[in-house]
Motif scaffolding. Structure first.
Motif, PDB file in Angstrom:
ATOM      1  N   ILE A   1       0.853  -1.174   0.000  1.00  0.00           N
ATOM      2  CA  ILE A   1       0.000   0.000   0.000  1.00  0.00           C
ATOM      3  C   ILE A   1       0.898   1.235   0.000  1.00  0.00           C
ATOM      4  CG2 ILE A   1      -0.279  -0.066   2.524  1.00  0.00           C
ATOM      5  CD1 ILE A   1      -3.181   0.999   2.057  1.00  0.00           C
ATOM      6  N   ASN A   2       0.601   2.173  -0.886  1.00  0.00           N
ATOM      7  CA  ASN A   2       1.412   3.390  -0.977  1.00  0.00           C
ATOM      8  C   ASN A   2       0.960   4.394   0.090  1.00  0.00           C
ATOM      9  OD1 ASN A   2      -0.819   4.909  -1.995  1.00  0.00           O
ATOM     10  ND2 ASN A   2      -0.296   4.361  -4.090  1.00  0.00           N
ATOM     11  N   GLN A   3       1.692   5.490   0.183  1.00  0.00           N
ATOM     12  CA  GLN A   3       1.437   6.465   1.243  1.00  0.00           C
ATOM     13  C   GLN A   3       0.049   7.103   1.131  1.00  0.00           C
ATOM     14  OE1 GLN A   3       3.459  10.300   1.324  1.00  0.00           O
ATOM     15  NE2 GLN A   3       4.001   9.910   3.468  1.00  0.00           N
ATOM     16  N   LYS A   4      -0.343   7.494  -0.055  1.00  0.00           N
ATOM     17  CA  LYS A   4      -1.658   8.125  -0.246  1.00  0.00           C
ATOM     18  C   LYS A   4      -2.774   7.180   0.211  1.00  0.00           C
ATOM     19  CE  LYS A   4      -4.757   9.707  -3.889  1.00  0.00           C
ATOM     20  NZ  LYS A   4      -5.015   9.643  -5.311  1.00  0.00           N
ATOM     21  N   ASN A   5      -2.713   5.929  -0.227  1.00  0.00           N
ATOM     22  CA  ASN A   5      -3.746   4.965   0.146  1.00  0.00           C
ATOM     23  C   ASN A   5      -3.674   4.585   1.628  1.00  0.00           C
ATOM     24  OD1 ASN A   5      -4.780   4.981  -2.425  1.00  0.00           O
ATOM     25  ND2 ASN A   5      -3.815   3.070  -3.041  1.00  0.00           N
ATOM     26  N   TRP A   6      -2.453   4.531   2.165  1.00  0.00           N
ATOM     27  CA  TRP A   6      -2.299   4.203   3.578  1.00  0.00           C
ATOM     28  C   TRP A   6      -2.920   5.293   4.448  1.00  0.00           C
ATOM     29  CZ3 TRP A   6       0.175   5.994   8.005  1.00  0.00           C
ATOM     30  CH2 TRP A   6       0.312   5.061   9.036  1.00  0.00           C
ATOM     31  N   VAL A   7      -2.630   6.557   4.140  1.00  0.00           N
ATOM     32  CA  VAL A   7      -3.209   7.665   4.899  1.00  0.00           C
ATOM     33  C   VAL A   7      -4.738   7.620   4.794  1.00  0.00           C
ATOM     34  CG1 VAL A   7      -3.426  10.190   5.011  1.00  0.00           C
ATOM     35  CG2 VAL A   7      -1.161   9.130   4.797  1.00  0.00           C
ATOM     36  N   TYR A   8      -5.250   7.339   3.604  1.00  0.00           N
ATOM     37  CA  TYR A   8      -6.696   7.214   3.428  1.00  0.00           C
ATOM     38  C   TYR A   8      -7.243   6.082   4.309  1.00  0.00           C
ATOM     39  CZ  TYR A   8     -11.240   6.400   1.274  1.00  0.00           C
ATOM     40  OH  TYR A   8     -12.581   6.210   1.073  1.00  0.00           O
ATOM     41  N   ALA A   9      -6.566   4.947   4.287  1.00  0.00           N
ATOM     42  CA  ALA A   9      -7.029   3.791   5.070  1.00  0.00           C
ATOM     43  C   ALA A   9      -7.014   4.092   6.562  1.00  0.00           C
ATOM     44  CB  ALA A   9      -6.163   2.576   4.762  1.00  0.00           C
ATOM     45  N   ILE A  10      -5.966   4.724   7.028  1.00  0.00           N
ATOM     46  CA  ILE A  10      -5.834   5.033   8.455  1.00  0.00           C
ATOM     47  C   ILE A  10      -6.893   6.049   8.899  1.00  0.00           C
ATOM     48  CG2 ILE A  10      -4.308   6.222  10.121  1.00  0.00           C
ATOM     49  CD1 ILE A  10      -3.511   3.318   9.641  1.00  0.00           C
ATOM     50  N   THR A  11      -7.194   7.017   8.035  1.00  0.00           N
ATOM     51  CA  THR A  11      -8.156   8.053   8.416  1.00  0.00           C
ATOM     52  C   THR A  11      -9.604   7.640   8.165  1.00  0.00           C
ATOM     53  OG1 THR A  11      -7.879   9.152   6.281  1.00  0.00           O
ATOM     54  CG2 THR A  11      -6.525   9.943   8.108  1.00  0.00           C
ATOM     55  N   ARG A  12      -9.828   6.729   7.243  1.00  0.00           N
ATOM     56  CA  ARG A  12     -11.195   6.346   6.858  1.00  0.00           C
ATOM     57  C   ARG A  12     -11.712   5.116   7.613  1.00  0.00           C
ATOM     58  NH1 ARG A  12     -15.513   4.953   6.457  1.00  0.00           N
ATOM     59  NH2 ARG A  12     -16.897   4.820   4.695  1.00  0.00           N
ATOM     60  N   PHE A  13     -10.811   4.205   7.958  1.00  0.00           N
ATOM     61  CA  PHE A  13     -11.217   2.932   8.567  1.00  0.00           C
ATOM     62  C   PHE A  13     -10.630   2.841   9.977  1.00  0.00           C
ATOM     63  CE2 PHE A  13     -10.891   2.336   3.962  1.00  0.00           C
ATOM     64  CZ  PHE A  13     -12.183   1.957   3.655  1.00  0.00           C
ATOM     65  N   GLN A  14     -11.425   3.212  10.965  1.00  0.00           N
ATOM     66  CA  GLN A  14     -10.950   3.277  12.345  1.00  0.00           C
ATOM     67  C   GLN A  14     -10.422   1.934  12.837  1.00  0.00           C
ATOM     68  OE1 GLN A  14     -13.817   4.583  15.226  1.00  0.00           O
ATOM     69  NE2 GLN A  14     -12.289   4.777  16.829  1.00  0.00           N
ATOM     70  N   SER A  15     -11.072   0.850  12.481  1.00  0.00           N
ATOM     71  CA  SER A  15     -10.617  -0.459  12.957  1.00  0.00           C
ATOM     72  C   SER A  15      -9.240  -0.795  12.381  1.00  0.00           C
ATOM     73  CB  SER A  15     -11.630  -1.549  12.612  1.00  0.00           C
ATOM     74  OG  SER A  15     -11.896  -1.551  11.225  1.00  0.00           O
ATOM     75  N   PHE A  16      -8.991  -0.391  11.137  1.00  0.00           N
ATOM     76  CA  PHE A  16      -7.672  -0.601  10.544  1.00  0.00           C
ATOM     77  C   PHE A  16      -6.628   0.232  11.285  1.00  0.00           C
ATOM     78  CE2 PHE A  16      -4.391   0.553   7.357  1.00  0.00           C
ATOM     79  CZ  PHE A  16      -3.871  -0.717   7.133  1.00  0.00           C
ATOM     80  N   ALA A  17      -6.943   1.478  11.565  1.00  0.00           N
ATOM     81  CA  ALA A  17      -6.008   2.362  12.279  1.00  0.00           C
ATOM     82  C   ALA A  17      -5.678   1.790  13.654  1.00  0.00           C
ATOM     83  CB  ALA A  17      -6.599   3.762  12.409  1.00  0.00           C
ATOM     84  N   MET A  18      -6.691   1.357  14.395  1.00  0.00           N
ATOM     85  CA  MET A  18      -6.456   0.809  15.725  1.00  0.00           C
ATOM     86  C   MET A  18      -5.668  -0.496  15.656  1.00  0.00           C
ATOM     87  SD  MET A  18      -7.445   3.088  17.692  1.00  0.00           S
ATOM     88  CE  MET A  18      -7.054   2.180  19.172  1.00  0.00           C
ATOM     89  N   GLY A  19      -5.975  -1.333  14.684  1.00  0.00           N
ATOM     90  CA  GLY A  19      -5.224  -2.577  14.511  1.00  0.00           C
ATOM     91  C   GLY A  19      -3.771  -2.310  14.181  1.00  0.00           C
ATOM     92  N   PHE A  20      -3.537  -1.320  13.343  1.00  0.00           N
ATOM     93  CA  PHE A  20      -2.167  -0.990  12.968  1.00  0.00           C
ATOM     94  C   PHE A  20      -1.406  -0.429  14.167  1.00  0.00           C
ATOM     95  CE2 PHE A  20       1.369   0.722  10.607  1.00  0.00           C
ATOM     96  CZ  PHE A  20       1.525  -0.196   9.597  1.00  0.00           C
TER      97      PHE A  20
END
Length: 180
Positions: A107-126
């Motif tokens: 996952i590139n930086q743009k998509n990673w930032v989107y994933a972290i900010t858009r999907f709370q469960s992904f952010a917390m898991g990470f």
């Protein structure tokens, strides 16, 4: 992609909802790399976060004496990157290499930032995964200051026996800060 290891981890470990999983998975690309290929070298900027679907990666640095010192190995279902370089667009001192032919989800930086900010469960898991990695590295650092080389090797055999047949002994020695 219903049977992908990444999807399984997102659902089971990160607790991403069935509704969000397809949208999150679309942010990743598949990358297949050959054994010994470097994904990142010292002086480069990390452009991806890697999920190991199949294979083995090692992250390492080269000390002032020119010796390689392995920080960690990541195998199936492991995450790997150099986050300071990745997030701040700064060159890293670390290297990342495939030790086996490997299949990765990246996952590139743009998509990673989107994933972290858009999907709370992904952010917390990470965040939890990073905390676990920090704990393991700190524990390893503390043990390395008091253990003999033999004790380091015995601990490695106990904690990571699955790596013994997969990784050359000179890489294990670099991980344990000793000579082969």
């Amino acid at each position: 992609m219903d049977d992908s290891p990444l999807l399984a981890q997102l659902k089971e470990v990160y607790k991403v909802s069935d509704k969000d999983c397809p949208r999150l998975i679309q942010l990743f690309e598949t990358l297949e790399v050959k054994k010994n290929k470097h994904l990142l070298r010292s002086g480069e900027i990390a452009r991806y976060v890697y999920f190991v679907e199949k294979g083995c990666l090692r992250q390492y640095y080269i000390n002032n004496s020119g010796e390689e010192r392995t920080i960690y190995f990541k195998t199936e279902n492991g995450w790997c990157s150099e986050l300071v370089s990745f997030l701040d667009n700064k060159p890293t001192e670390l290297c990342l290499q495939a030790l086996e032919n490997s299949k990765l989800q990246i996952i590139n930086q743009k998509n990673w930032v989107y994933a972290i900010t858009r999907f709370q469960s992904f952010a917390m898991g990470f965040i939890r995964a990073q905390q676990d990695t920090n704990y393991v590295l700190k524990k390893r650092l503390a043990e390395a200051t008091v253990e003999t080389p033999e004790e380091k090797y015995l601990r490695f055999m106990k904690e990571d026996p699955h790596l013994l047949g997969r990784i050359p002994l000179y890489h294990i020695a670099a991980y344990l800060a000793m000579t082969p």
